[in-house]
Design an enzyme around this catalytic site. Structure first.
Site, PDB file in Angstrom:
ATOM      1  N   CYS A   1      -4.998   4.628  -4.488  1.00 16.71           N
ATOM      2  CA  CYS A   1      -5.573   4.229  -3.196  1.00 16.71           C
ATOM      3  C   CYS A   1      -7.085   4.371  -3.108  1.00 16.71           C
ATOM      4  CB  CYS A   1      -4.912   5.024  -2.069  1.00 16.71           C
ATOM      5  SG  CYS A   1      -3.189   4.576  -1.870  1.00 16.71           S
TER       6      CYS A   1
HETATM    7  P1  NAD Z   1       3.631   0.211  -6.138  1.00 15.64           P
HETATM    8  O1  NAD Z   1       2.862  -0.569  -7.120  1.00 15.64           O
HETATM    9  O2  NAD Z   1       4.103   1.583  -6.489  1.00 15.64           O
HETATM   10  O3  NAD Z   1       4.907  -0.628  -5.679  1.00 15.64           O
HETATM   11  C1  NAD Z   1       4.885  -1.972  -5.345  1.00 15.64           C
HETATM   12  C2  NAD Z   1       6.273  -2.545  -5.556  1.00 15.64           C
HETATM   13  O4  NAD Z   1       6.300  -3.895  -5.083  1.00 15.64           O
HETATM   14  C3  NAD Z   1       6.698  -2.589  -7.033  1.00 15.64           C
HETATM   15  O5  NAD Z   1       7.949  -1.947  -7.184  1.00 15.64           O
HETATM   16  C4  NAD Z   1       6.803  -4.091  -7.318  1.00 15.64           C
HETATM   17  O6  NAD Z   1       7.824  -4.414  -8.262  1.00 15.64           O
HETATM   18  C5  NAD Z   1       7.136  -4.624  -5.942  1.00 15.64           C
HETATM   19  N1  NAD Z   1       6.903  -6.071  -5.814  1.00 15.64           N
HETATM   20  C6  NAD Z   1       5.869  -6.805  -6.264  1.00 15.64           C
HETATM   21  N2  NAD Z   1       6.060  -8.111  -5.942  1.00 15.64           N
HETATM   22  C7  NAD Z   1       7.228  -8.188  -5.285  1.00 15.64           C
HETATM   23  C8  NAD Z   1       7.974  -9.251  -4.707  1.00 15.64           C
HETATM   24  N3  NAD Z   1       7.550 -10.521  -4.779  1.00 15.64           N
HETATM   25  N4  NAD Z   1       9.148  -8.974  -4.115  1.00 15.64           N
HETATM   26  C9  NAD Z   1       9.606  -7.708  -4.072  1.00 15.64           C
HETATM   27  N5  NAD Z   1       8.944  -6.642  -4.591  1.00 15.64           N
HETATM   28  C10 NAD Z   1       7.775  -6.889  -5.194  1.00 15.64           C
HETATM   29  O7  NAD Z   1       2.728   0.266  -4.848  1.00 15.64           O
HETATM   30  P2  NAD Z   1       2.565   1.466  -3.777  1.00 15.64           P
HETATM   31  O8  NAD Z   1       1.794   2.577  -4.370  1.00 15.64           O
HETATM   32  O9  NAD Z   1       3.872   1.728  -3.138  1.00 15.64           O
HETATM   33  O10 NAD Z   1       1.598   0.753  -2.726  1.00 15.64           O
HETATM   34  C11 NAD Z   1       2.032  -0.340  -1.944  1.00 15.64           C
HETATM   35  C12 NAD Z   1       0.966  -0.646  -0.911  1.00 15.64           C
HETATM   36  O11 NAD Z   1       0.802   0.476  -0.035  1.00 15.64           O
HETATM   37  C13 NAD Z   1      -0.425  -0.915  -1.484  1.00 15.64           C
HETATM   38  O12 NAD Z   1      -1.064  -1.854  -0.686  1.00 15.64           O
HETATM   39  C14 NAD Z   1      -1.109   0.434  -1.381  1.00 15.64           C
HETATM   40  O13 NAD Z   1      -2.506   0.308  -1.306  1.00 15.64           O
HETATM   41  C15 NAD Z   1      -0.545   0.944  -0.075  1.00 15.64           C
HETATM   42  N6  NAD Z   1      -0.514   2.396   0.066  1.00 15.64           N
HETATM   43  C16 NAD Z   1      -0.187   3.180  -0.997  1.00 15.64           C
HETATM   44  C17 NAD Z   1      -0.116   4.560  -0.841  1.00 15.64           C
HETATM   45  C18 NAD Z   1       0.220   5.452  -2.006  1.00 15.64           C
HETATM   46  O14 NAD Z   1       0.005   6.659  -1.884  1.00 15.64           O
HETATM   47  N7  NAD Z   1       0.733   4.950  -3.093  1.00 15.64           N
HETATM   48  C19 NAD Z   1      -0.383   5.147   0.411  1.00 15.64           C
HETATM   49  C20 NAD Z   1      -0.685   4.309   1.481  1.00 15.64           C
HETATM   50  C21 NAD Z   1      -0.742   2.935   1.295  1.00 15.64           C
END
Ligand code: NAD
Length: 429
Positions: free
Chosen positions: A266
């Site tokens: 992030c």
């Molecule tokens: P991540 O990369 O761990 O997970 C994303 C998931 O989305 C993956 O499993 C991927 O396979 C899936 N995906 C991609 N394309 C897809 C589709 N077409 N259909 C279905 N699934 C699909 O990401 P994350 O860390 O969970 O972060 C997600 C969002 O939340 C980002 O925008 C991030 O900036 C935000 N965020 C993350 C955190 C954190 O601590 N990780 C905290 C707050 C916000």
């Protein structure tokens, strides 16, 4: 309520399990079948304290399932959260390819769906994205009108990895950016049984709140590192300084943690995305650019400090801690990656240990040595760098370091207990 979540990463899975804990029926969707099979078996693909137990419980109560079938998930639910990744492009700007794709898919499904449905963006997206990309794609593909046939909200997620469940279930606040009252009311109803303040705003404000919060926290860390580097030169422990500074209510003691810099999925990417956005707006994001450059330098400072003590070529260097923070198996943008890379470039032989993140690090460095315990990594090493403050490192004693070739220990996180380990050097203390 019936809720679908698209993307089962750290945010999507924690959100899905969290909503099921609160009594909703949840369907999580992803494109990765193996991941979903694991989730449906109650085997969490990510490490988050408490997540797997809650996942198992919700599965057994029939409140949770995971599928690749987005259409069914949208058809059978009232609200769909989008929590796919929003990575950085090469130039640092936000890459919206997953958001684009999912919003188009949802649009095609809503074309066939009767009745009202709300789409909520939970991914972190730069201001304007929810309305200009998600809303527009859904309208285009569905032929329906936002605010009339379907609702749109932006509900940023503030959870911290390593505490995702706790943060999701007991957040400091919930922000709902809404297109209209009906969309916002639907999402607010989902959060009815959360004991916290709900802030309702327009969509762009919600998007900007998330970036501003992350940029502020990242800046607080870089600020502390800058002060910490000065303190080190003056023989001052920056943590003693910050203990006094943080007592000021306007400042707070949190995130004044000088050390080996911030990483994770992030802070680096979100600050970078905001810098890029600022440039397209013609404003100069000096402070945020410095937040990133101070951090970049800080990440490998442990190696520079080690080189002041020895030529690392041919030396065995133990790296304790790989995850970007304790309590997580996530190594995305972790300082450990650059530290290992630099050590290898300098010809060191690297042996690493992490209680949870070794598996993920093997994707970056398949050919370094992975120890099963701290002591296995430390034994026979010429030097040891502490990169993540896992609580188990607090129990290390002089005895654990007694079989090093040379007792050179450099600490990047205040992880060691100075009453148990003597003679180590701190990065900013
Ligand atoms: P991540 O990369 O761990 O997970 C994303 C998931 O989305 C993956 O499993 C991927 O396979 C899936 N995906 C991609 N394309 C897809 C589709 N077409 N259909 C279905 N699934 C699909 O990401 P994350 O860390 O969970 O972060 C997600 C969002 O939340 C980002 O925008 C991030 O900036 C935000 N965020 C993350 C955190 C954190 O601590 N990780 C905290 C707050 C916000």
């Amino acid at each position: 309520m019936n809720v679908s979540i698209v993307g089962t990463g750290y945010v999507g899975l924690s959100t899905g399990v969290g909503f099921s804990v609160k009594g909703n029926k949840v369907i999580c969707v992803d494109i990765l079948e193996d991941k979903l099979n694991r989730i449906n078996r109650g085997d969490s693909p990510i490490y988050e304290p408490g997540l797997e137990e809650k996942l198992k419980d919700s599965l057994s109560r029939g409140l949770f399932k995971a599928t690749t079938d987005l259409e069914k998930a949208v058809m059978f639910t009232d609200v769909t959260f989008v929590s796919v990744g929003t990575p950085s492009k090469e130039d640092g700007s936000i890459d919206l390819k997953f958001i684009e794709e999912v919003s188009r898919q949802i649009g095609r499904i809503l074309k066939k769906k009767e009745g009202y449905h709300v789409v909520v963006v939970k991914s972190t997206v730069v201001p304007g994205t929810t309305e200009d990309v998600v809303l527009r794609n859904i309208e285009k593909e569905s032929g329906k009108k936002a605010g009339e046939h379907f609702g749109i909200c932006m509900n940023p997620e503030f959870l911290r990895e390593g505490r995702a469940m706790e943060d999701f279930l007991k957040p400091d606040r919930i922000v709902i950016g809404e297109l209209d009252k009906r969309s916002g009311d639907t999402v607010a109803k989902l959060y009815d049984n959360f004991d916290t303040k709900i802030l309702r705003t327009n969509i762009k404000v919600a998007e900007m709140i998330k970036y501003t919060a992350n940029s502020f926290l990242a800046t607080k860390i870089s600020f502390s590192n800058e002060i910490g580097n000065m303190c080190k030169k003056m023989g001052i422990d920056v943590y003693d300084v910050m203990a006094g500074v943080g007592l000021d209510k306007r400042i707070s003691p949190l995130f004044l943690w000088a050390g080996a810099g911030f990483g994770g999925s992030c802070f680096p990417k979100d600050v970078q995305a905001l810098v890029s956005k600022a440039k397209t707006l013609g404003t100069d994001p000096h402070l945020l650019e410095k937040t990133l450059s101070v951090n970049q330098r800080q990440k490998t400072m442990l190696v520079d400090m080690l080189e002041n003590r020895m030529d690392v070529k041919g030396k065995r260097v133990a790296v304790l801690g790989l995850a970007f923070k304790p309590g997580s198996d996530d190594v995305r943008e972790a300082p450990s990656i650059e530290i290992i890379r630099k050590l290898k470039e300098k010809g060191a032989s690297v042996v690493v240990y992490d209680p949870k993140a070794a598996g993920n690090m093997k994707m970056f460095f398949p050919n370094i040595a992975y120890a099963q315990t701290s002591r296995d990594a430390i034994n026979g090493a010429d030097a040891c760098l502490i990169v993540t403050e896992w609580s188990e490192f607090r129990n290390l004693t002089d005895y654990d370091f007694s079989k090093m070739k040379e007792k050179v220990i450099i600490e990047g996180r205040k992880a060691l207990d100075p009453n148990k380990v003597h003679g180590f050097e701190g990065i900013c203390w």
